[in-house]
Design an enzyme around this catalytic site. Structure first.
Site, short mmCIF file in Angstrom:
data_model
loop_
_atom_site.label_atom_id
_atom_site.label_comp_id
_atom_site.label_asym_id
_atom_site.label_seq_id
_atom_site.Cartn_x
_atom_site.Cartn_y
_atom_site.Cartn_z
N HIS A 227 0.88 -1.19 0.00
CA HIS A 227 0.00 0.00 0.00
C HIS A 227 0.91 1.23 0.00
O HIS A 227 1.78 1.36 -0.86
CB HIS A 227 -0.93 -0.11 1.22
CG HIS A 227 -2.06 0.86 1.29
ND1 HIS A 227 -2.45 1.67 0.26
CD2 HIS A 227 -2.91 1.15 2.33
CE1 HIS A 227 -3.49 2.41 0.64
NE2 HIS A 227 -3.79 2.13 1.90
N MET A 267 8.14 -2.95 -6.91
CA MET A 267 7.44 -1.94 -6.11
C MET A 267 7.08 -0.70 -6.94
O MET A 267 7.89 -0.23 -7.74
CB MET A 267 8.30 -1.55 -4.92
CG MET A 267 8.40 -2.68 -3.92
SD MET A 267 6.79 -2.99 -3.18
CE MET A 267 6.73 -4.76 -3.13
N HIS A 271 -1.90 -2.44 -9.74
CA HIS A 271 -2.96 -1.82 -8.95
C HIS A 271 -4.16 -2.73 -8.92
O HIS A 271 -4.48 -3.39 -9.91
CB HIS A 271 -3.36 -0.45 -9.53
CG HIS A 271 -4.05 0.40 -8.54
ND1 HIS A 271 -5.41 0.34 -8.33
CD2 HIS A 271 -3.57 1.29 -7.65
CE1 HIS A 271 -5.73 1.18 -7.37
NE2 HIS A 271 -4.64 1.77 -6.93
N ASP A 324 2.84 5.63 -6.69
CA ASP A 324 3.99 5.54 -5.78
C ASP A 324 5.31 5.49 -6.52
O ASP A 324 6.35 5.83 -5.95
CB ASP A 324 3.84 4.32 -4.86
CG ASP A 324 2.68 4.48 -3.91
OD1 ASP A 324 2.58 5.56 -3.29
OD2 ASP A 324 1.86 3.56 -3.80
N ARG A 349 -3.43 11.88 3.03
CA ARG A 349 -4.55 10.92 3.10
C ARG A 349 -5.37 11.07 4.38
O ARG A 349 -6.51 10.59 4.45
CB ARG A 349 -4.00 9.49 2.95
CG ARG A 349 -5.03 8.36 2.90
CD ARG A 349 -6.05 8.48 1.78
NE ARG A 349 -5.50 8.46 0.45
CZ ARG A 349 -5.23 7.36 -0.27
NH1 ARG A 349 -5.45 6.17 0.24
NH2 ARG A 349 -4.74 7.47 -1.50
C1 LIG Z 1 -0.94 -3.25 -5.86
C2 LIG Z 1 -0.99 -4.76 -5.69
C3 LIG Z 1 -0.89 -5.11 -4.21
C4 LIG Z 1 -2.32 -5.26 -6.24
O1 LIG Z 1 -2.42 -6.61 -5.91
P1 LIG Z 1 -3.47 -7.56 -6.61
O2 LIG Z 1 -4.67 -6.81 -7.01
O3 LIG Z 1 -3.69 -8.72 -5.72
O4 LIG Z 1 -2.64 -8.01 -7.91
P2 LIG Z 1 -3.24 -8.61 -9.22
O5 LIG Z 1 -4.25 -9.66 -8.90
O6 LIG Z 1 -3.67 -7.53 -10.12
O7 LIG Z 1 -1.97 -9.29 -9.89
C5 LIG Z 1 -2.15 -9.90 -11.15
C6 LIG Z 1 -0.85 -10.52 -11.59
O8 LIG Z 1 0.12 -9.48 -11.78
C7 LIG Z 1 1.26 -9.72 -10.98
N1 LIG Z 1 1.69 -8.45 -10.42
C8 LIG Z 1 0.90 -7.49 -9.91
N2 LIG Z 1 1.68 -6.48 -9.47
C9 LIG Z 1 2.95 -6.84 -9.71
C10 LIG Z 1 4.17 -6.21 -9.48
N3 LIG Z 1 4.23 -5.02 -8.87
N4 LIG Z 1 5.32 -6.82 -9.84
C11 LIG Z 1 5.27 -8.03 -10.43
N5 LIG Z 1 4.13 -8.69 -10.69
C12 LIG Z 1 2.98 -8.09 -10.32
C13 LIG Z 1 0.77 -10.63 -9.88
O9 LIG Z 1 1.84 -11.39 -9.34
C14 LIG Z 1 -0.23 -11.47 -10.61
O10 LIG Z 1 0.47 -12.45 -11.36
P3 LIG Z 1 -0.11 -13.94 -11.50
O11 LIG Z 1 -1.45 -13.78 -12.16
O12 LIG Z 1 0.91 -14.63 -12.32
O13 LIG Z 1 -0.20 -14.46 -10.11
C15 LIG Z 1 0.16 -5.42 -6.47
O14 LIG Z 1 0.10 -4.99 -7.81
C16 LIG Z 1 1.51 -5.14 -5.87
O15 LIG Z 1 1.95 -5.84 -4.97
N6 LIG Z 1 2.21 -4.07 -6.34
C17 LIG Z 1 3.49 -3.68 -5.77
C18 LIG Z 1 3.28 -2.83 -4.53
C19 LIG Z 1 2.73 -1.48 -4.86
O16 LIG Z 1 3.23 -0.79 -5.74
N7 LIG Z 1 1.72 -1.06 -4.12
C20 LIG Z 1 1.11 0.25 -4.26
C21 LIG Z 1 -0.29 0.14 -4.78
S1 LIG Z 1 -0.97 1.71 -5.16
#
Ligand SMILES: CC(C)(COP(=O)(O)OP(=O)(O)OC[C@H]1O[C@@H](n2cnc3c(N)ncnc32)[C@H](O)[C@@H]1OP(=O)(O)O)[C@@H](O)C(=O)NCCC(=O)NCCS
Length: 383
Positions: A227, A267, A271, A324, A349
């Site tokens: 997050h 990171m 989303h 981010d 926020r």
């Molecule tokens: C934001 C986040 C938590 C969303 O999680 P989520 O909704 O459960 O993710 P999704 O279901 O859309 O992921 C779909 C696929 O993309 C991959 N994916 C999503 N974000 C990814 C990332 N940052 N890096 C690599 N792979 C990623 C997942 O591993 C998943 O792969 P799979 O289908 O082979 O398992 C996730 O994208 C993430 O961990 N991002 C990095 C942290 C971040 O930037 N957070 C800030 C959010 S505003």
């Protein structure tokens, strides 16, 4: 529980609408705060105007904005000595404590001195929202200055919320572009419907608990790197890539290939809602580059690296950056210490959280969903 693809899709409440809000709308192409689109707000509003919009519910008139800004300026000096000296003591005695933990502790302490602490009525909650908004930059600034071995300074009533944040941390009046870049980043961060921290705050508020408790819980939720903590983690990741590729022995492509092979989460990418890109990211990237080019040209290289990483992510995984990602580079170009990136997110926020806590209290029913049981069949204790 087995995690077939179909079941995995609903984990983490993915895709489920679990309540109503009039504060914000999020869809694939738009982010709307109480009727106003984010690009419009980032181009034309100040953070104070957006804060008023979120907390009070309508766009402020110029008189309302002046009164609100004046009230915030006065409230900035409202924190008791106990809170500020505790923040300074933590910096001295446990300098490795993460600033998000220190901020959570400070807000918890501030609850004891807030005369409205236990009052969940709308007038008291609006007063508490303003006090929290006004004083969070003071806590962040006091902590950073104590970490730097510097005495705390008073906020400056002539400066905006964004400019005060920079002033209170550094003791230097920010230039026009620094103040505006910070202001825009705060506008972009202010609100995002039922994200994890806001949802946390609503769950806590729904038990008839108070605003400070809900905000402390929200800070805990925001801290995680999935997050809000992602703005710090994204910058740390870029620093790793820069270091690993500096000698020329490894390319950025090779670094990314290795990360993909290790199934690492990159990171600042991906989303839960935006699958075709987070429109806040492009707005902040443009402002960050503008700042770097005008004020700190040596930091332009981080945006070039960011663009290279972004292109590989898109080409290989079709995953876009979220807000981010440019935030990390932008705050880095501004010389802000990395561990303060997520506390700065809180300084924005807090408006969204407080708007949601008030909305929850005004039409409350306890949030208490069900779980699907996956444990053993009924057993007998003496069996
Ligand atoms: C934001 C986040 C938590 C969303 O999680 P989520 O909704 O459960 O993710 P999704 O279901 O859309 O992921 C779909 C696929 O993309 C991959 N994916 C999503 N974000 C990814 C990332 N940052 N890096 C690599 N792979 C990623 C997942 O591993 C998943 O792969 P799979 O289908 O082979 O398992 C996730 O994208 C993430 O961990 N991002 C990095 C942290 C971040 O930037 N957070 C800030 C959010 S505003």
């Amino acid at each position: 529980m087995s995690t077939t693809k179909k079941e995995a899709d609903t984990r983490g409440l993915a895709g489920q609408t679990i309540g109503e809000t009039a504060v914000c709308a999020v869809n694939q192409t738009q982010l709307i705060y109480r009727g106003y689109e984010i690009a419009d707000l980032a181009a034309n509003a100040s953070f104070e105007e957006v804060a008023f919009l979120l907390l009070v519910g309508h766009k402020p008139s110029s008189g309302e904005l002046d009164a609100f800004s004046e009230e915030l300026a006065q409230m900035r000096s409202g924190l008791g000595e106990g809170v500020l000296s505790t923040v300074e003591r933590i910096a001295r005695e446990t300098p490795d404590a993460h600033p998000m933990d220190v901020l959570r502790t400070a807000i918890s302490l501030a609850a004891h001195e807030d005369p409205d602490c236990g009052d969940n009525g709308p007038e008291a909650e609006l007063r508490k929202s303003k006090r929290l908004l006004a004083t969070i930059p003071v806590i962040v600034g006091t902590h950073q200055r104590a970490l730097d071995g510097l005495p705390r300074i008073e906020s400056d009533p002539s400066l905006s919320h964004a400019a005060n944040l920079l002033w209170l941390m550094t003791g230097q009046k920010p230039g026009e572009i620094a103040a505006r870049v910070m202001d825009v980043s705060l506008i972009l961060y202010a609100e995002h419907d039922f994200n994890a921290s806001t949802f946390t705050s609503r769950v806590i508020a729904s038990t008839n608990s108070d605003m400070h408790s809900a905000v402390c819980g929200a800070i805990g939720a925001l801290k995680g790197n999935l997050h809000g903590g992602a703005n710090e983690a994204a910058m740390e990741m870029l620093k790793d890539i820069m270091e690993d590729t500096a000698s020329g022995d490894m390319t950025v492509d090779a670094w990314m290939e290795r990360a993909f092979a290790e199934k690492r989460k990159l990171m600042g990418f991906g989303h839960r809602v935006y699958k075709n890109g987070d429109h806040r990211a492009g707005i902040l990237r443009d402002w960050g580059i503008r700042y770097a080019e005008q004020e700190n040209p040596d930091t332009r290289k981080w945006f070039d690296l960011g663009d290279a990483v972004q292109k590989i992510m898109l080409d290989s995984k079709n995953i876009h950056p979220n807000v981010d990602f440019p935030c990390g580079m932008t705050y880095f170009a501004m010389g802000i210490p990395v561990p303060q990136y997520t506390p700065i997110f809180v300084a924005s926020r807090i408006t969204g959280w407080c708007a949601h806590i008030m909305e929850q209290h005004q039409n409350n029913r306890i949030i208490r969903p069900l779980a699907e049981y996956t444990g053993p069949e009924l057993l007998e204790w003496n069996g």
